[in-house]
Design a protein around this motif. Sequence first.
Motif, PDB file in Angstrom:
ATOM      1  N   GLN A 160       0.841  -1.220   0.000  1.00 36.08           N
ATOM      2  CA  GLN A 160       0.000   0.000   0.000  1.00 36.08           C
ATOM      3  C   GLN A 160       0.864   1.253   0.000  1.00 36.08           C
ATOM      4  O   GLN A 160       0.629   2.204  -0.743  1.00 36.08           O
ATOM      5  N   LEU A 161       1.866   1.241   0.888  1.00 30.74           N
ATOM      6  CA  LEU A 161       2.707   2.431   1.019  1.00 30.74           C
ATOM      7  C   LEU A 161       3.498   2.679  -0.262  1.00 30.74           C
ATOM      8  O   LEU A 161       3.646   3.824  -0.716  1.00 30.74           O
ATOM      9  N   ALA A 162       3.993   1.588  -0.833  1.00 29.53           N
ATOM     10  CA  ALA A 162       4.785   1.711  -2.059  1.00 29.53           C
ATOM     11  C   ALA A 162       3.945   2.361  -3.145  1.00 29.53           C
ATOM     12  O   ALA A 162       4.403   3.239  -3.880  1.00 29.53           O
ATOM     13  N   GLU A 163       2.691   1.916  -3.210  1.00 31.77           N
ATOM     14  CA  GLU A 163       1.804   2.477  -4.221  1.00 31.77           C
ATOM     15  C   GLU A 163       1.622   3.984  -3.991  1.00 31.77           C
ATOM     16  O   GLU A 163       1.709   4.781  -4.918  1.00 31.77           O
ATOM     17  N   ALA A 164       1.415   4.338  -2.706  1.00 27.61           N
ATOM     18  CA  ALA A 164       1.225   5.747  -2.389  1.00 27.61           C
ATOM     19  C   ALA A 164       2.468   6.565  -2.689  1.00 27.61           C
ATOM     20  O   ALA A 164       2.390   7.749  -3.008  1.00 27.61           O
ATOM     21  N   LEU A 165       3.607   5.923  -2.579  1.00 26.92           N
ATOM     22  CA  LEU A 165       4.867   6.633  -2.814  1.00 26.92           C
ATOM     23  C   LEU A 165       5.325   6.532  -4.260  1.00 26.92           C
ATOM     24  O   LEU A 165       6.350   7.097  -4.642  1.00 26.92           O
ATOM     25  N   GLY A 166       4.592   5.754  -5.035  1.00 30.77           N
ATOM     26  CA  GLY A 166       4.966   5.577  -6.422  1.00 30.77           C
ATOM     27  C   GLY A 166       6.206   4.729  -6.589  1.00 30.77           C
ATOM     28  O   GLY A 166       7.049   4.961  -7.447  1.00 30.77           O
ATOM     29  N   THR A 167       6.322   3.731  -5.746  1.00 28.87           N
ATOM     30  CA  THR A 167       7.491   2.857  -5.860  1.00 28.87           C
ATOM     31  C   THR A 167       7.033   1.413  -5.644  1.00 28.87           C
ATOM     32  O   THR A 167       5.848   1.110  -5.740  1.00 28.87           O
ATOM     33  N   GLU A 168       7.974   0.530  -5.356  1.00 34.69           N
ATOM     34  CA  GLU A 168       7.620  -0.877  -5.201  1.00 34.69           C
ATOM     35  C   GLU A 168       8.019  -1.393  -3.828  1.00 34.69           C
ATOM     36  O   GLU A 168       8.915  -0.842  -3.189  1.00 34.69           O
ATOM     37  N   CYS A 169       7.348  -2.445  -3.441  1.00 34.64           N
ATOM     38  CA  CYS A 169       7.661  -3.059  -2.150  1.00 34.64           C
ATOM     39  C   CYS A 169       8.468  -4.327  -2.373  1.00 34.64           C
ATOM     40  O   CYS A 169       7.993  -5.260  -3.021  1.00 34.64           O
ATOM     41  N   TYR A 170       9.666  -4.333  -1.890  1.00 39.44           N
ATOM     42  CA  TYR A 170      10.530  -5.507  -2.008  1.00 39.44           C
ATOM     43  C   TYR A 170      10.636  -6.202  -0.656  1.00 39.44           C
ATOM     44  O   TYR A 170      10.582  -5.560   0.395  1.00 39.44           O
ATOM     45  N   ALA A 171      10.810  -7.518  -0.725  1.00 36.81           N
ATOM     46  CA  ALA A 171      11.019  -8.276   0.513  1.00 36.81           C
ATOM     47  C   ALA A 171      12.512  -8.485   0.713  1.00 36.81           C
ATOM     48  O   ALA A 171      13.278  -8.509  -0.262  1.00 36.81           O
ATOM     49  N   ILE A 172      12.907  -8.604   1.961  1.00 37.63           N
ATOM     50  CA  ILE A 172      14.294  -8.937   2.264  1.00 37.63           C
ATOM     51  C   ILE A 172      14.283 -10.283   2.972  1.00 37.63           C
ATOM     52  O   ILE A 172      13.539 -10.478   3.945  1.00 37.63           O
ATOM     53  N   LEU A 230       1.089   3.150   9.269  1.00 36.03           N
ATOM     54  CA  LEU A 230       1.999   4.043   8.546  1.00 36.03           C
ATOM     55  C   LEU A 230       1.189   4.656   7.433  1.00 36.03           C
ATOM     56  O   LEU A 230       0.302   4.010   6.864  1.00 36.03           O
ATOM     57  N   ALA A 231       1.468   5.894   7.123  1.00 32.53           N
ATOM     58  CA  ALA A 231       0.720   6.537   6.054  1.00 32.53           C
ATOM     59  C   ALA A 231       1.653   7.471   5.307  1.00 32.53           C
ATOM     60  O   ALA A 231       2.710   7.847   5.811  1.00 32.53           O
ATOM     61  N   VAL A 232       1.252   7.797   4.099  1.00 32.14           N
ATOM     62  CA  VAL A 232       2.046   8.744   3.325  1.00 32.14           C
ATOM     63  C   VAL A 232       1.292  10.066   3.321  1.00 32.14           C
ATOM     64  O   VAL A 232       0.109  10.120   2.988  1.00 32.14           O
ATOM     65  N   ASN A 233       1.975  11.084   3.771  1.00 26.62           N
ATOM     66  CA  ASN A 233       1.358  12.396   3.885  1.00 26.62           C
ATOM     67  C   ASN A 233       2.242  13.384   3.136  1.00 26.62           C
ATOM     68  O   ASN A 233       3.380  13.625   3.535  1.00 26.62           O
ATOM     69  N   GLY A 267       3.861  13.034   0.449  1.00 28.05           N
ATOM     70  CA  GLY A 267       5.115  12.418   0.010  1.00 28.05           C
ATOM     71  C   GLY A 267       6.012  11.952   1.125  1.00 28.05           C
ATOM     72  O   GLY A 267       7.024  11.307   0.884  1.00 28.05           O
ATOM     73  N   CYS A 268       5.645  12.283   2.349  1.00 24.85           N
ATOM     74  CA  CYS A 268       6.467  11.833   3.472  1.00 24.85           C
ATOM     75  C   CYS A 268       5.753  10.710   4.212  1.00 24.85           C
ATOM     76  O   CYS A 268       4.520  10.726   4.343  1.00 24.85           O
ATOM     77  N   VAL A 269       6.561   9.788   4.714  1.00 21.02           N
ATOM     78  CA  VAL A 269       5.982   8.710   5.507  1.00 21.02           C
ATOM     79  C   VAL A 269       5.788   9.223   6.928  1.00 21.02           C
ATOM     80  O   VAL A 269       6.635   9.931   7.473  1.00 21.02           O
ATOM     81  N   GLU A 270       4.646   8.846   7.492  1.00 23.93           N
ATOM     82  CA  GLU A 270       4.356   9.228   8.858  1.00 23.93           C
ATOM     83  C   GLU A 270       3.891   7.968   9.587  1.00 23.93           C
ATOM     84  O   GLU A 270       3.133   7.189   9.024  1.00 23.93           O
ATOM     85  N   ALA A 271       4.378   7.783  10.804  1.00 25.26           N
ATOM     86  CA  ALA A 271       4.034   6.566  11.543  1.00 25.26           C
ATOM     87  C   ALA A 271       3.042   6.880  12.641  1.00 25.26           C
ATOM     88  O   ALA A 271       3.019   7.983  13.175  1.00 25.26           O
ATOM     89  N   THR A 272       2.216   5.893  12.965  1.00 30.40           N
ATOM     90  CA  THR A 272       1.328   6.024  14.123  1.00 30.40           C
ATOM     91  C   THR A 272       1.659   4.904  15.094  1.00 30.40           C
ATOM     92  O   THR A 272       1.834   3.760  14.683  1.00 30.40           O
TER      93      THR A 272
END
Lengths: 263, 323, 680
Positions: free
Chosen positions: B28-40, B122-125, B127-132
């Motif tokens: 979800q966050l990656a989408e909001a940031l316009g990027t991808e979510c990779y696993a490690i 976590l949310a994108v606000n 363009g910045c990530v913000e944590a709750t």
Amino acid sequence: MDIIVCVKRVPETAEADIIIDSSGKDIQTDHLAFGINEWDDYAVEEAVRIKEAHGGTVTVVSLGNAEVQPVLRRTLAMGADEALLLNDPVFTGGDSYAIAKTLHAALKDKKFDLLLTGVQAGDDGYGQVGPMLGELFQLPSASMVTRIEVADEKITVTRELEGGMGENCELTLPSVLSIQTGINEPRYVSIMGLRKAKSKTLSEVGADALPISGDDLGASGALTEVASLYLPPVEKTAEMLEGDTETVSAKMMDILKKKGVVG
Amino acid sequence: MSQVCVLVEHRQGEIQEISYEMIGKGRQLAEALGTECYAIVLGADARGIIEKVASYVPGVYSIEDPQLAEYNAPAYQAAMSALIQEKRPQLVLIGHTASGMEFAPRLSAELRWPLASDCIDLAVNEGCVEATRKMYSDKVNARIDFKAAPHCLATIRAGSFSSELAPAHTAEVITVASPLTTEISARRFVRLLASEVGDVDITQADLLLSVGRGLGGPEYLPEVEALAKQLGAAVSCSRPVVDKNWLPKERQVGTSGKKVKPKVYIALGISGAFQHVAGMKNAGTIIAINKDPKAPIFGIADYGIVGDMFEIMPALSKILTSA
Amino acid sequence: MLSAYHLASTTYWGIPGFCIAWLLFLTAVGLFGMLIWRRYLLIRAGQPDPRFHDIPKRVKDLIVYGLVQKRQPRYLVSGAIHLMIFWGFVVLSIRTIDLVTQGLQLPVMVPLLSSGFGTLYEIAKDLFELLVLVACVGAAFYRAIRRPDRYQGSHSMDAYLILSMISALMVTDILFEGSVYLADGAGPSPAWLPAAGLAGALLSGMETSSLLTLQGVTYWVHLVILYVFLNLLPLGKHFHVITALPNVFLKKTQKGSLKPARWGVEDFETLESLGAEKLEDLTWKHLLDLVTCTECGRCSDNCPAHAVGRPLSPKMLTLHLRAHAYDRYPVLPSDKNSSEGKEPPKMVGDIVTPDELWSCTTCGACEEECPVFIEYIDKIVDMRRHLIESAQNPNTFNPVLMSLERNFNPLGKPNVKRADWLNEVGEIPPVKRLKAGDTVDVLYFVDSFPSFDPGFQPIAGSLVRGLAAAGVDFGILGPLEKDSGHQVRRMGEEGLFQLLMEENMETLEQINFNRIVTTDPHAFNTLKNDYPGTLKVVHYSEFFWELLQAGHLKPIKAVASGDVYTYHDPCYLGRHNGIYDSPRGILSVIPGITSVDMARCRDRSFCCGGADITLWHEIPNEKRRMASMRVEMAMAAGATVLVTACPFCQLHFEDAIKTDGLEDRIRVVDLMTLLVSTLS
């Protein structure tokens, strides 16, 4: 064994009403009772027990204003030998990183075998200072420690994992441990005992005395900041699960799954 | 390309539930940031684990090293440090678990990347990530600002997000060279300790099935114990049950017994006297089953069922058997 | 009065009798003096304890409990036996002095005994010798055949030995008298001297020379037994013959209170240590208690902790402490080498175990029963203080004590919420919240449990309704009120008690009130007996009984018929403060009520389990809950409703009734709630 324990004075909030203050970034505390952070209490007890079994000293360190003194007095009464209070307005407003940096600056010339913290603090619950101190001192660390066995030059600790499991690991000394509740039963110190501990040394140090730049302290040294606090919608009256036996059982099973306790 | 990365937590070949929760949120966050979510994925042999997550993420970064065979904090820290310094993700999600809470703060201090720990959201606000995250006995939510840092870390509280994911990808696997060239000696993994079965330590259990006076008699205990076994729960009780010698003293929760803090506490036929409540009120979630709708236990429970425990128990057992 | 003066002048193996008498006398008295000195050294080792105030009351109590021995007949058979022996001793003491001085050729008693009193005394003496003899035989039979449980662990051989010696003293004197009568040719003794007459009849027909020999033998044997008897007294339980009257005279005069950390020390912080760790930490009076114990076991017989199988027997506590005291202060300089290398036993830990100490509910049943007024609660609490100071208390106390220190209540609640219960008890009239400078007639001291515990709050609600109905001007302190400290003081955390007391006193001094009313007998007790000064405190039962008597309240609604009510006397209302009649008075004016008393009621009431340790510590080996036994007693009395005037009693009884599944047969109601329910 020379042991340093870092402790924090925290408000009791489990039963209290929480009111957010006018800054919106902190809570009102004038109606709250304060005391030592529960996890730190276990850490102090553990340090005192190790001292009682193996000899050495216990030094307790905290960061805060003069109101922290009673907390430190209590640790002295529990059996710590001396206490150090890092008291300066410039220390306030920092996050875990800034606090860890401050503690590191204050302690880096002290010789110790073990540095103990609680796993986390009961107020903000970040759980970061212990491991960060490990990093800043470049020492091995372990968190969620529920047992410490001391041998020459090394220790074996038990860590609490999820699902009732545990882990044993070995660390060389000196090392930094974050202590989990339940590792022991912290002793109660009577009022008489508290007053008797008055003669022990409690020293205070301000920012000037620390080998650290002002930019690293308090809010300016912090990597994160609290943007705002808000009260989540109240959901504390029990949510009654309605329906016939099968329905409520299924609903209950879903809750258990969601909470991760049933696979 | 500044990604969102999720560290996959696994133990004994099994992926921990929280990893899926984080992947879901990471996507979800990656989408909001316009990027991808990779696993490690870190491990001595990561293939099995990679296979299990491959369909949920577009890419997997992996470091394989014999010293990563078991979780060991310094090895994990070194591997993570090397990997994220090379890949420089915008956000790294790590479980706020016994392991994540150990090395994530060290990583933060080492790299000076800000860390928000024990986050529930976590949310994108802008363009910045913000944590709750929760504070003050979980009564207050705090929004944490990363002060516009280009890279940040967050550890996530288990159970915060759904772990049910739709497969959407076939992951590209990118192997990163292990930085672990010398043997780590400052801290060594010795052994895992299985949860004890015989001697139940109710203070250590994640799930407690607790019985009160409503049990009625010792003859009903086997039914409770059988259900507990199915659930993977430990059986605890209130004082009257010990008074009547139905269960040993070590199982008693309350002021004169033990204080417990399980993730979930199920109270069966317990009315909720203060002596009992004081021993279990800090449980993560309390589910109360009682015939009396006015039982005080409902005042502190998160979920309540007004009903007969002896009807609910077989129903639960049936669900577990059929699953 | 018949004499033995001629025996003093008889020579034995060339030695005049009076020389032998003097030799025996001086040896016996010298030895006895040495023994008493040794015992004195033990008593002297104790801490200070002021016991010489209130002399008129002490004299009165000495007469009532020492001479008349009012507590003896609480156990009818042994009480009667004891009274016979005791009064025998008193009467016969004159005869004994006479016999001894005759041998010493010191005719000090002659003037008295040749007066008219002498004849009367002769009869009394004769009668009492028989009575004592009968009592001794009775006592021996009672002990051997009835074998009451309360004698378990007592020194029975000691008892038999002493009983035999007393009997022998009686027999030798009776035979001596008989033989003197016959030998003097005075013929059989007068008919009104049954003992001497009996002896005369028995010995009639004996040669005069044999009679004279018998005279000599009985006299000297009597003397020797007397001296041996005298010297045995300080060695065993019969030391009470000497110490019991002083112990009664020196008894505690204020029930319900607890001794301070150290008498005569204003600021306990100046003390090296707090509490009793070793023998010498007990006060001298408490050491006197130890040597005075008669081993009658009435304490343990009434002890609820003992009854439910907890590891506490007050009698054995005293006996163990006494043995320990005699080990540390032996009558003969001990052979030091034999005990070398061994750790001396610790008083708290080895002689008295922590579980023994935590078993006590401080109900006071033991002290109420003890014929010689031995104190238990002060000793036990003093030893608990040591356990607390050395962090040897049960871990479950820690959060409770911490909460009292931080939040001023034991429940871990924020004290700012102390008045929130007003919103939890349904519709009630408005309640004044007092602050510094306010004036009010009645200050209602709610205390922690009624303020915070949902089970207790309804009682506070009833009280408010009752006060309002009677038009009383009252108010509560809300968060200004701190825990009364009753529990912590009895748990042994003296410093914390002092802290709470100071906090409360500071508040109370700033408010103008006439009286304090409490919900709970414990708060009542501590405010009345533990707090300094002259707070006028009443428990609600007293207060409302006054209101009812003055006609300010009138119960009009009758209770449902068919129920039988019984009132349970809470320890801290009854035994500790003597309030038995007010609660019964309230019950008596409730329309339609039928009430009975339990077999164990008033000062023999049986503790519910208590209001302190029980809540936070489980005593191992407890076979049954005290409350469960008490509920059974209520049902045995035919009751269907158990009335209490103490919230803790109610808590324990409700629990017991549910646990025992007796909901259909008996229920518990609080006296205040019952009263309020009949008002409208």
